[in-house]
Design an enzyme around this catalytic site. Sequence first.
Site, PDB file in Angstrom:
ATOM      1  N   HIS A  36       0.908  -1.150   0.008  1.00 38.89           N
ATOM      2  CA  HIS A  36      -0.193   0.190   0.050  1.00 38.89           C
ATOM      3  C   HIS A  36       0.785   1.142   0.136  1.00 38.89           C
ATOM      4  O   HIS A  36       1.608   1.432   0.948  1.00 38.89           O
ATOM      5  CB  HIS A  36      -1.089   0.059   1.179  1.00 38.89           C
ATOM      6  CG  HIS A  36      -1.946   1.058   1.494  1.00 38.89           C
ATOM      7  ND1 HIS A  36      -1.698   2.280   1.703  1.00 38.89           N
ATOM      8  CD2 HIS A  36      -3.206   1.125   0.869  1.00 38.89           C
ATOM      9  CE1 HIS A  36      -2.795   3.111   1.539  1.00 38.89           C
ATOM     10  NE2 HIS A  36      -3.746   2.421   1.030  1.00 38.89           N
ATOM     11  N   ASP A  37       0.669   1.998  -1.139  1.00 36.99           N
ATOM     12  CA  ASP A  37       1.436   3.112  -1.327  1.00 36.99           C
ATOM     13  C   ASP A  37       2.969   3.469  -0.953  1.00 36.99           C
ATOM     14  O   ASP A  37       3.226   4.487  -0.309  1.00 36.99           O
ATOM     15  CB  ASP A  37       0.497   4.325  -0.331  1.00 36.99           C
ATOM     16  CG  ASP A  37      -0.917   4.728  -0.743  1.00 36.99           C
ATOM     17  OD1 ASP A  37      -1.379   3.961  -1.889  1.00 36.99           O
ATOM     18  OD2 ASP A  37      -1.449   5.595  -0.209  1.00 36.99           O
ATOM     19  N   LYS A 123      -4.213   4.649  -7.363  1.00 41.59           N
ATOM     20  CA  LYS A 123      -4.897   4.936  -6.071  1.00 41.59           C
ATOM     21  C   LYS A 123      -5.613   6.342  -6.152  1.00 41.59           C
ATOM     22  O   LYS A 123      -4.999   7.453  -6.138  1.00 41.59           O
ATOM     23  CB  LYS A 123      -3.967   4.960  -4.926  1.00 41.59           C
ATOM     24  CG  LYS A 123      -4.389   5.205  -3.663  1.00 41.59           C
ATOM     25  CD  LYS A 123      -4.962   3.969  -3.012  1.00 41.59           C
ATOM     26  CE  LYS A 123      -5.688   4.298  -1.752  1.00 41.59           C
ATOM     27  NZ  LYS A 123      -4.420   4.429  -0.866  1.00 41.59           N
TER      28      LYS A 123
END
Length: 294
Positions: A36-37, A123
């Site tokens: 994630h990110d 995202k």
Amino acid sequence: MSIPHIASYPMPSPEQFPKNKVNWAFHPDRAVFLVHDMQAYFLRFYDQGSELIQTLKQNLVAIKAFCQKQNIPVVYTAQPNDQAPEDRALLNDMWGNGVNDFPELQPIIPELAPKDHDTVLVKWRYSAFHRSNLQELMQAWGRDQLLIGGVYAHIGCMMTATDAFMRDIQAFMVGDALADFSDAEHRQALTFTAGRAGAVIATEQVLNSARKASGLTYEALKQQVLAILDDDDVAEFDPDEDLINFGLDSIQIMNFVAQWRTLGVEVSFAELAQAGSLNGWWSLIDMRQSVEAV
């Protein structure tokens, strides 16, 4: 309005994790790993030499290598560097221009760079499911567990876990493969997830999960139980209901104890009687196998 500099803090250790409300067991053959990110932009606010960031990277790299060996799909989230005002919308009010102001920092960090067979999702908001086909991909892969690591724990990671829960996907936050704005917010994310939306798991548990293949798996356990139920009970089977309600007797349970002992699984009749349900049995067996595997 932008993200401030983030002071380092100790990565939480497994013994500091909150107690999970659910007794879900992590299964490599049911999982997708979400990185994630982990873009250079979001890590720029940390001291890159800190123990927190070094541990974060080390654990994520180890989990990704494990996923590659176990054929677990790896999915990334990454904000684009050319977001239009209508796409960014309220994010501008909360966080400023974000990656748009640092396009050179848009890529995922080199240590975790996606491979050709990995999936990179655009995202748009806190949850990785928002405006993406993550759920559809998981359904196509026959996967219903989402393993989550990355930044920031109390924002996108926690929101993604919560969104997964609302889609009937079991979310596992890797408590020592996350980073956040502070120790308090990191722990807040773990506490909320463990009590309301998913489960918190340690990197070591993920890496040891494949060792259970030589013992007993959840699916094998379930099939053993269903095989001795009548058709009506199978049709109405609930893995959280006490198995005695489905007609299991003490002799059948003792037979299971004897069968599993040949697989190296040591549980007693009394423990199974107390655990009650299929999921309760698996929680006990999974914990026992985890201890024996270490």
